[in-house]
Design a protein around this motif. Structure first.
Motif, PDB file in Angstrom:
ATOM      1  N   ARG A   1       0.839  -1.208   0.000  1.00  0.00           N
ATOM      2  CA  ARG A   1       0.000   0.000   0.000  1.00  0.00           C
ATOM      3  C   ARG A   1       0.873   1.257   0.000  1.00  0.00           C
ATOM      4  N   SER A   2       1.924   1.223   0.815  1.00  0.00           N
ATOM      5  CA  SER A   2       2.813   2.374   0.876  1.00  0.00           C
ATOM      6  C   SER A   2       3.489   2.612  -0.476  1.00  0.00           C
TER       7      SER A   2
ATOM      8  N   GLU B   1       0.930   4.046  -2.890  1.00  0.00           N
ATOM      9  CA  GLU B   1       0.634   5.463  -2.634  1.00  0.00           C
ATOM     10  C   GLU B   1       1.778   6.337  -3.127  1.00  0.00           C
ATOM     11  N   TRP B   2       3.023   5.871  -2.856  1.00  0.00           N
ATOM     12  CA  TRP B   2       4.170   6.660  -3.304  1.00  0.00           C
ATOM     13  C   TRP B   2       4.190   6.739  -4.826  1.00  0.00           C
TER      14      TRP B   2
ATOM     15  N   SER C   1       1.766   6.460  -6.894  1.00  0.00           N
ATOM     16  CA  SER C   1       0.664   7.288  -7.364  1.00  0.00           C
ATOM     17  C   SER C   1       1.005   8.776  -7.220  1.00  0.00           C
ATOM     18  N   ARG C   2       1.606   9.147  -6.085  1.00  0.00           N
ATOM     19  CA  ARG C   2       1.977  10.549  -5.871  1.00  0.00           C
ATOM     20  C   ARG C   2       3.082  10.969  -6.829  1.00  0.00           C
TER      21      ARG C   2
END
Ligand code: SF4
Length: 259
Positions: free
Chosen positions: A37-38, A41-42, A44-45
């Protein structure tokens, strides 16, 4: 509703037809670990940041993460200035989506960055993990194959005028040190991809016609080691599920971001 296929759906179908059914038709998701998940998210950012930069918007660093984004962006600009030089390209398209109707199915791709020149086009894909040692598996991955195929089908470029480059950045390193792998394309590869796509579309169209009253899609063979770590092992009655993550409903498909 036509059959909808993306690169991740094709890759999942090739790995296991039943897994494809669970994920894409039964709307079951795979529960991600905290690390996954981390990373997602990274990633995606990072994609957002590169898009923001392409739109000419300022990227202001407020947090440690922002600073690491900036480091990556600056390292990429230094390593591959031509990617960001609009003067070199007729068109630069960020987060660019294309679709193609083929044999009754709708194929969709989203390019991180598409560089269009007079006689050459380059597809760019950002990855936020280390460069793999072997390029071979990338050439055979559905992301590469579908992305190249759709551009050739939806533009005036011939296959040998198109290439795809994966850029790998390691965001958590002080020196992200971007590295790349470029894959070329040919008419022969294009013809093979068309053939492989049509075969899968025909199979899936037949399955879809029988769904949901027909039999479920085929499983992997009994005792297949893949099942031991599959999140659907319990549902498939393959093992006791102790080595596989849990399954929860309706998580978004994560494979569009990662290979
Ligand atoms: S447990 Fe095996 S058969 Fe079932 S979805 Fe996973 S890989 Fe496919």
């Amino acid at each position: 509703m036509p059959l909808q296929l993306s690169q991740s759906a094709l890759a999942r179908y090739d790995s296991c037809a039943r897994k494809f059914q669970y994920t894409h038709w039964d709307q079951l998701g795979e529960l991600m670990s905290a690390d996954q998940r981390s990373n997602l998210e990274w990633g995606s950012r990072f994609h957002q940041l590169m898009q923001q930069r392409d739109l000419g918007l300022p990227v202001v660093a407020h947090t440690f993460e922002d600073q690491s984004f900036q480091r990556c962006a600056m390292a990429l600009v230094a390593a591959a200035p031509h990617l960001f030089d609009s003067a070199q390209w007729r068109d630069r398209l960020s987060e660019h989506r294309r679709t193609l109707a083929l044999e009754g199915a709708v194929l969709t791709v989203i390019y991180d960055l598409l560089l269009l020149g007079d006689r050459q086009a380059e597809i760019i894909d950002w990855k936020t993990y280390p460069r793999p040692l072997q390029a071979n598996h990338l050439a055979h991955h559905w992301q590469t194959r579908l992305y190249l195929f759709l551009l050739a089908e939806t533009s005036d470029y011939t296959p040998d005028q198109i290439r795809m480059t994966y850029w790998f950045v390691q965001p958590l390193l002080q020196d992200p040190h971007p590295q790349s792998i470029t894959l070329t394309y040919s008419q022969g590869q294009h013809d093979q991809t068309r053939q492989d796509l049509i075969q899968r579309i025909h199979q899936l169209t037949d399955y879809l016609a029988a769904y949901p009253t027909g039999p479920s899609l085929p499983q992997r063979p009994e005792d297949d080691p893949t099942c031991q770590t599959c999140p659907f092992a319990l549902r498939c009655q393959r093992g006791d599920g102790t080595t596989a993550p849990l399954v929860v409903p309706s998580l978004n498909d994560i494979a569009e971001v990662s290979l």
